[in-house]
Each structure stands twice: as C-alpha cells, then as structure tokens.
Design an enzyme around this catalytic site. Structure first.
Site, PDB file in Angstrom:
ATOM      1  N   ARG A 122       4.033  -0.281  -4.788  1.00  0.00           N
ATOM      2  CA  ARG A 122       3.781  -0.793  -3.448  1.00  0.00           C
ATOM      3  C   ARG A 122       2.476  -1.599  -3.362  1.00  0.00           C
ATOM      4  O   ARG A 122       2.230  -2.276  -2.361  1.00  0.00           O
ATOM      5  CB  ARG A 122       3.696   0.366  -2.445  1.00  0.00           C
ATOM      6  N   TRP A 178      -2.664  -2.826  -1.627  1.00  0.00           N
ATOM      7  CA  TRP A 178      -2.256  -4.228  -1.761  1.00  0.00           C
ATOM      8  C   TRP A 178      -3.007  -4.949  -0.657  1.00  0.00           C
ATOM      9  O   TRP A 178      -2.711  -4.785   0.520  1.00  0.00           O
ATOM     10  CB  TRP A 178      -0.748  -4.350  -1.579  1.00  0.00           C
ATOM     11  N   ASN A 235      -1.510   2.490   5.670  1.00  0.00           N
ATOM     12  CA  ASN A 235      -0.593   1.454   5.172  1.00  0.00           C
ATOM     13  C   ASN A 235      -0.143   0.664   6.391  1.00  0.00           C
ATOM     14  O   ASN A 235       0.352   1.249   7.350  1.00  0.00           O
ATOM     15  CB  ASN A 235       0.602   2.127   4.485  1.00  0.00           C
ATOM     16  N   GLY A 236      -0.331  -0.653   6.358  1.00  0.00           N
ATOM     17  CA  GLY A 236       0.094  -1.476   7.492  1.00  0.00           C
ATOM     18  C   GLY A 236      -1.016  -2.415   7.918  1.00  0.00           C
ATOM     19  O   GLY A 236      -1.952  -2.669   7.157  1.00  0.00           O
ATOM     20  N   HIS A 275      20.017 -36.330  -6.094  1.00  0.00           N
ATOM     21  CA  HIS A 275      19.356 -36.729  -4.845  1.00  0.00           C
ATOM     22  C   HIS A 275      17.851 -36.488  -4.897  1.00  0.00           C
ATOM     23  O   HIS A 275      17.198 -36.429  -3.856  1.00  0.00           O
ATOM     24  CB  HIS A 275      19.989 -35.993  -3.662  1.00  0.00           C
ATOM     25  N   GLU A 328      18.476 -16.858  -7.275  1.00  0.00           N
ATOM     26  CA  GLU A 328      17.996 -15.536  -7.665  1.00  0.00           C
ATOM     27  C   GLU A 328      17.402 -15.587  -9.080  1.00  0.00           C
ATOM     28  O   GLU A 328      16.359 -14.984  -9.348  1.00  0.00           O
ATOM     29  CB  GLU A 328      19.141 -14.519  -7.552  1.00  0.00           C
ATOM     30  N   LYS A 362      13.523 -14.670 -10.030  1.00  0.00           N
ATOM     31  CA  LYS A 362      13.145 -13.681 -11.050  1.00  0.00           C
ATOM     32  C   LYS A 362      12.159 -14.297 -12.034  1.00  0.00           C
ATOM     33  O   LYS A 362      11.153 -13.701 -12.370  1.00  0.00           O
ATOM     34  CB  LYS A 362      14.361 -13.180 -11.839  1.00  0.00           C
ATOM     35  N   GLU A 371       8.698 -14.915 -10.421  1.00  0.00           N
ATOM     36  CA  GLU A 371       8.014 -13.663 -10.066  1.00  0.00           C
ATOM     37  C   GLU A 371       7.334 -12.997 -11.250  1.00  0.00           C
ATOM     38  O   GLU A 371       6.214 -12.535 -11.145  1.00  0.00           O
ATOM     39  CB  GLU A 371       9.044 -12.637  -9.576  1.00  0.00           C
ATOM     40  N   LYS A 411       6.249  -4.242  -3.828  1.00  0.00           N
ATOM     41  CA  LYS A 411       7.600  -3.915  -3.384  1.00  0.00           C
ATOM     42  C   LYS A 411       7.500  -3.378  -1.959  1.00  0.00           C
ATOM     43  O   LYS A 411       6.476  -2.857  -1.563  1.00  0.00           O
ATOM     44  CB  LYS A 411       8.175  -2.841  -4.304  1.00  0.00           C
ATOM     45  N   CYS A 456       0.835  -1.195   0.000  1.00  0.00           N
ATOM     46  CA  CYS A 456       0.000   0.000   0.000  1.00  0.00           C
ATOM     47  C   CYS A 456       0.874   1.251   0.000  1.00  0.00           C
ATOM     48  O   CYS A 456       1.936   1.275   0.610  1.00  0.00           O
ATOM     49  CB  CYS A 456      -0.933   0.103   1.202  1.00  0.00           C
TER      50      CYS A 456
HETATM   51  C1  F6R Z   1      12.322 -10.089  -5.377  1.00  0.00           C
HETATM   52  C2  F6R Z   1      12.158  -9.024  -4.406  1.00  0.00           C
HETATM   53  C3  F6R Z   1      11.850  -9.398  -2.996  1.00  0.00           C
HETATM   54  C4  F6R Z   1      12.633  -8.516  -2.030  1.00  0.00           C
HETATM   55  C5  F6R Z   1      12.225  -8.806  -0.583  1.00  0.00           C
HETATM   56  C6  F6R Z   1      13.054  -8.018   0.409  1.00  0.00           C
HETATM   57  O1  F6R Z   1      12.589  -9.596  -6.649  1.00  0.00           O
HETATM   58  O2  F6R Z   1      12.249  -7.869  -4.710  1.00  0.00           O
HETATM   59  O3  F6R Z   1      12.115 -10.744  -2.767  1.00  0.00           O
HETATM   60  O4  F6R Z   1      13.997  -8.754  -2.209  1.00  0.00           O
HETATM   61  O5  F6R Z   1      10.875  -8.490  -0.418  1.00  0.00           O
HETATM   62  O6  F6R Z   1      12.924  -6.648   0.221  1.00  0.00           O
HETATM   63  P1  F6R Z   1      13.981  -5.625   0.788  1.00  0.00           P
HETATM   64  O7  F6R Z   1      15.287  -5.894   0.113  1.00  0.00           O
HETATM   65  O8  F6R Z   1      13.428  -4.281   0.480  1.00  0.00           O
HETATM   66  O9  F6R Z   1      14.097  -5.896   2.267  1.00  0.00           O
END
Ligand code: F6R
Length: 610
Positions: free
Chosen positions: A27, A75, A100-101, A506, A483, A487, A490, A605, A2
């Site tokens: 967000r 969100w 937000n929260g 295994h 990673e 990606k 996601e 994010k 949010c």
């Molecule tokens: C993946 C991604 C998330 C963040 C995670 C931690 O692409 O962006 O997995 O890495 O939510 O976020 P931060 O780094 O802001 O603590």
C-alpha cells in the site's frame, strides 16, 4: 495508499506490528514507523525512511517493548518521504496517531492550532489531527471522546488509529472513506487497513462502516456509528488460506500471481457456469430481476480494472446487444451525465476501496441508475457493501502492485455477467453453450501460455535497453494492448503506449524505427488480415515486431518479425488468454532491468486517495 496496523494484547506487540507492516507494504513503502506504549506508560517511537525492512533493522538494535501499539507504512501525499513526515505523528509526548487518507481542510486547522500554540514538526496533514485530538483531550480527559470531537471537524478521507500514554489499555480507531478492519483475537484485538496484515494472528474480522468509531481493548470492542448509536458489526471469517500473503517458491509476488491464474480463473467460474450455460442465480438472488430490462450499461473503473471494462464493452454489445459505455472513474465523477433509462451501473475494482470508483458509485446511487453491480475481489470492501449486486472474483489476495490475476478474473466474471445479460436479450442457447465451452477451456489455455515462460523471458532481452515501445491490437485486443503497455511501464519504467492498430498511420507511425519495439496481439479473428497490413506498415519503417499469434493467424516469422505462437482460442475468450504473455513479458523485462517488481516506484496498490 498507506497501511496502518495496531494491536492491544497480553504479549509484546512489536513483532505483530512489524509483520503487519510487511504485509501492508504493497500500500505504500517510502517510510515506516511504529509507536508502542511501554510498561512505564510512555510512548516509544521508531521511524525510518525506506521500506519496512529499514524499520525492522533499526528496531533490532532498539526494540520497542509494550502491549499496545500502532504502526504505519507510508505513501507520501503531504510532504516528502522523510523521517519527520513518517508516521506515527505525536502531539506532545503522550499521544500518537497513524492515518491513512487525506484531510482536506488541514491547512485551516493547522493555522488555527498554530494560533493556539501547537508546534508542527512535519508537513503532513496527519499532524493536524494529532494536535486537534490532544487539544480536546486537555478539556475532555477521555481519548475516545477527544477523537469523536476531533473527527467532527475533519473533512476528507481517513482511517485513524490513536493511542495515549495516559490510557495504556486501549486504542481508538475510526474510518471515513478509507478502509479499516478489526481483527478479533482471544484476549487480544487488532486493527489494520487490510485483513491480510493480521492473518498470522487471527482469521476473524469485523469491518467498520463509514463514520464508525471504535474502542479496542484486549477483551472488548465497542463501536459507535456516525449518529453516536452503539452498534455491533458482524464477525466474518477469512476464507482464503493464511499463506496467500506469502511468495512461496516464487521470486516475486507478481510471478506467483501470474502463475495462479489457471486456478483462480477456474475458481471464479465455479458455481456460476454449468457445462452449457451460465447460472444467473449464482450472480445473486435478485440478479434476474435487476438484469431484466437493462437497456444500457455504464462501466466505471480505474487503471487495469478500466481495461477490463473496455474488453467487456465489446462483449456486452456483441453478445447482449445492449449499448455499453466505459469511463475512468476520475473523469466520470466530475462531469454532468445524461443517464439513459434503465442503465445498469457497473463498477470494477480489485480492492473495492479505490477512492474515485467509490465516489462515482455514490454519485450514481443518487442519480437514478437502475441498479449498481460491483465486480470486486475483496469481500467486505466498501464497494461490495455499497452495491446492489456483487460478483466476487476469486483471485485471492493480490499483493504485487501491478495487477495480473485480478484482471483475468475480472474478465472471467464480466464474461459470465455478459452471458447472463445476453440471455435476457435473446442470445440463442447454442451460442451461450459455445461460449461457456470456450470459458471452460481458458484455465488450460492459460497454463499452455505459462509453459512459454522461458521463450518469453528470452524475448524480453530485446526490450532491456529500449526507452519506448508500442503495443497494438484491434477490437477486443485493443484493451489487451493497453493493459500490456500499462504493465510494461509500471514495472520496467519503459515508456509504452498502446494504439488500436488501425490508428497507427494517423500519427504514431512517425515514431517507428529500430529503437521502438512494437508488440502486437493477433489471435485469429476477423480482423487479423487487417492487422497484418498494419504490421507491414511497421516493418516497412524498419520497426521490430513482436507478435503473439495463434497458428491460424498465419503470421510468419521473418526479418524484423518475432512470432510467439499461442494456443488457438475462441475469439470471445482470447482477451483473457492473450493478456498472460504480455504480463510475463513485462515481468521479465523488469527483472532484467533490476527494478522493484512488486513495489514499483511512486505507485501503491489500493488507491484510497483521489
Ligand atoms: C495497475 C493497477 C492499477 C489498478 C487501479 C484500480 O497494475 O493495479 O491501475 O488497477 O489502481 O484499482 P482497483 O482495481 O483496486 O480499483
């Protein structure tokens, strides 16, 4: 999770709020809304399901005029994405709030308020706060006092912005566990979850501390801290260019951010390394003292930042000879620990606002760690403010939900930190010089990988109609594989799993067939021969391999093996360089599949809720 934005001004605020929401959309983006106090001193509200563009379209036909307003992009946490659950929420027709929260005790407050005759129209926790403030307002007659009295009863995490039609010249905001910044203007002031939202209107910001409550007027800002003392919060200037929240010539933020990597990796090195050594003082005036006698490093992070921590463990143990543990914050915070003496607590976070990471840090500070070091990308974030020592990554604002440049700059900062720690632990000067030289080469090597974009786009076609994929790596390339898999899942929604290549036999080998592409990162290092045997295991089962390797690794293209040749890199810096082709691969698969690259479904994010 949010985004909230608010403004009080001489001019109409609708445009400012809409632009703020667009910039906060990373967000959360399942619904959006706005409330403005009009000239007739009434609250006008607009709410739409979907992205901010839907709200903007609706407001074209029905604009909201007024000089005071709040807005929100959601969100969902409590209640499905729908118009009735979208913010702002109201109590009666005079009070509006954005939040937000998460309010943890919302159920009991809801029952109580219902018993007193308040009617609920949504399933959200936020509506409870609206009614609680309105209830206080009836007896106190002051919005500021009513918000103060209400938050004394809230448990959880929140940033709130509240307006009341009877007090049309100010908004009241507060924060506890969720980010909130005040944008300071001339004859106007603003608030938002993130300074990016306000860059078109100001570059001066004031960060609220936990527990602060602020009264925001056109010509003044008054803040009380948790104890009710009047406080001043420092005004800082935003350092990055105002256009950093713009896509520019790129089709997506993610692509722009992938392409920014050579520059931002260099910026992260700047002032911290000479041609031959790391400048320990550049890590902070107290760095030498804090790093001295560190006997163990405990790394905590989430998601992509956790993968950066996993790479760092290989570096810290290999170069500094210091034991290192890495754990995801959401696990760490809920278990008992045996804390070894002289353990440095290291948090990694792009946003510096991730709820689990912050909670872990707060616990650690009480638990007797030697010191808390943060690697973070957002100046003024909670993590930065609460840590003893900070290394800022210089990635600039990262808007794409899938983290890219934040990761490679985190790795750069972590390697610099490792060298500083290693020097304290007897790393020979020549070895430090060799690695520093390798770090200087990274921006150029990343540019070389970016030049392969067209070939990687071609390769991505093979993934378009697949449902599953495997990513393999050995040693410090295992987190790179993790990673890469994160990606891909996601943004393209293809199921992707990563394994250390030696684990293949295994279990996961059972999955391998022609429908399961296997991506492998194979720089030339002392594990490459073993890795090649793992690749043969895949080939023998009819699996199709996509290998990223340098010339020296000598992996030959053949039937079922596609090889993308990458520049030769030092084994220590290879995880940074080898991450980039995997970012590009996921990006192109997502573009081919037509998914929402920058705002993938269900994600947001900056995860400021648990
Ligand atoms: C993946 C991604 C998330 C963040 C995670 C931690 O692409 O962006 O997995 O890495 O939510 O976020 P931060 O780094 O802001 O603590």
């Amino acid at each position: 999770m949010c985004g909230i934005v608010g403004a009080v001004s001489e001019r109409d605020v609708q445009g400012i709020l809409l632009e703020g929401l667009r910039r906060l959309e990373y967000r959360g983006y399942d619904s959006a809304g706005m409330a403005v106090i009009g000239g007739d001193h009434s609250v006008q509200r607009a709410r739409e399901v979907g992205k901010v563009a839907s709200l903007a379209a609706a407001m074209k036909t029905n604009p909201l005029a007024g000089h005071l307003g709040i807005a929100h992009t959601r969100w969902a946490t409590h209640g499905e994405p729908s118009q009735i659950n979208a913010h702002p929420h109201m109590s009666g027709d005079r009070l509006a709030i954005v939040h937000n929260g998460i309010i943890e005790n919302y159920q009991e407050l809801r029952e109580e308020l219902r018993g007193e005759g308040f009617e609920f129209t949504s399933q959200t926790d936020t509506e409870v706060v609206a009614h609680l403030i309105e209830k206080n307002y009836r007896s106190l007659g002051s919005l500021y006092d009513s918000v103060r009295a209400a938050i004394a009863r809230l448990r959880g995490a929140y940033a709130l912005a509240v307006v009341h039609a009877d007090e049309p010249d100010h908004l009241v905001v507060c924060r506890e566990g969720s980010p909130l910044v005040i944008g300071v203007g001339i004859g106007e002031n603003f608030i938002a979850s993130d300074q990016l939202a306000l860059l078109p209107v100001t570059d001066r910001f004031m960060f609220l501390e936990e527990g602060d409550i602020a009264d925001i007027r056109k010509d003044g800002i008054a803040i009380l801290d948790r104890e009710g003392q009047s406080v001043e919060r420092e005004i800082t200037r935003f350092e990055h260019g105002a256009d950093s929240a713009d896509k520019g010539e790129y089709r997506h933020f993610m692509l722009k951010e992938i392409y920014e990597q050579p520059r931002v990796i260099k910026a992260t090195m700047e002032g911290r390394v000479t041609n031959t050594r790391v400048l320990e003082q550049a890590l902070g005036t107290d760095a030498e003292n804090l790093l001295e006698n560190v006997r163990h490093v405990q790394i905590i992070a989430c998601g992509t930042s956790y993968h950066a921590g996993m790479v760092a463990r290989y570096w810290i143990e290999e170069l500094a000879g210091v034991p290192c543990s890495v754990e995801v914050a959401s696990e760490f915070r809920y278990r008992k620990h045996v804390i070894q003496q002289d353990t440095l607590f290291l948090c990694i976070s792009q946003s510096g606002e991730t709820a689990d990471t912050l909670a872990a840090l707060r616990q650690a500070k009480k638990a007797g760690f030697r010191a808390a070091l943060a690697i973070c990308n957002v100046p003024g974030s909670s993590l930065v403010r609460e840590s003893d020592l900070v290394i800022m990554t210089q990635a600039g604002p990262e808007i794409g939900v899938a983290s890219t440049k934040a990761f490679t700059t985190q790795l750069t900062a972590l390697l610099i930190f490792t060298l500083a720690l290693a020097r304290q632990n007897g790393l020979p000067e020549e070895q430090e010089a060799e690695i520093v030289k390798a770090i200087h080469l990274v921006p150029g090597q990343v540019s070389d990988v970016l030049a392969l974009d067209g070939e990687i786009a071609e390769m991505s076609k093979a993934f378009m109609d697949k449902h599953h994929s495997l990513f393999l790596g050995r040693g410090s390339q295992f987190p790179v594989a993790l990673e890469g898999a994160l990606k891909l899942k996601e943004i393209s929604y293809i199921h992707a799993e990563a394994y250390p290549a030696g684990e293949l036999k295994h279990g996961p080998l059972a999955l391998v067939d022609s429908e399961m592409p296997v991506v492998t990162v194979a720089p030339n290092n002392d594990l490459v021969e073993k890795l090649k045997s793992n690749l043969e295991e895949v080939r023998a089962r009819g699996g199709e391999l996509f290998v990223f390797a340098d010339k020296m690794a000598n992996v030959k293209p053949d039937e079922g093996i596609h090889v993308m040749q990458l520049p030769s890199v030092h084994p220590i810096t290879a995880p940074i360089v080898y991450t980039v082709p995997l970012q590009l691969l996921s990006y192109h698969v997502a573009v081919l599949k037509g998914t929402d690259v920058d705002q993938p479904r269900n994600l947001a994010k900056s995860v400021t809720v648990e």
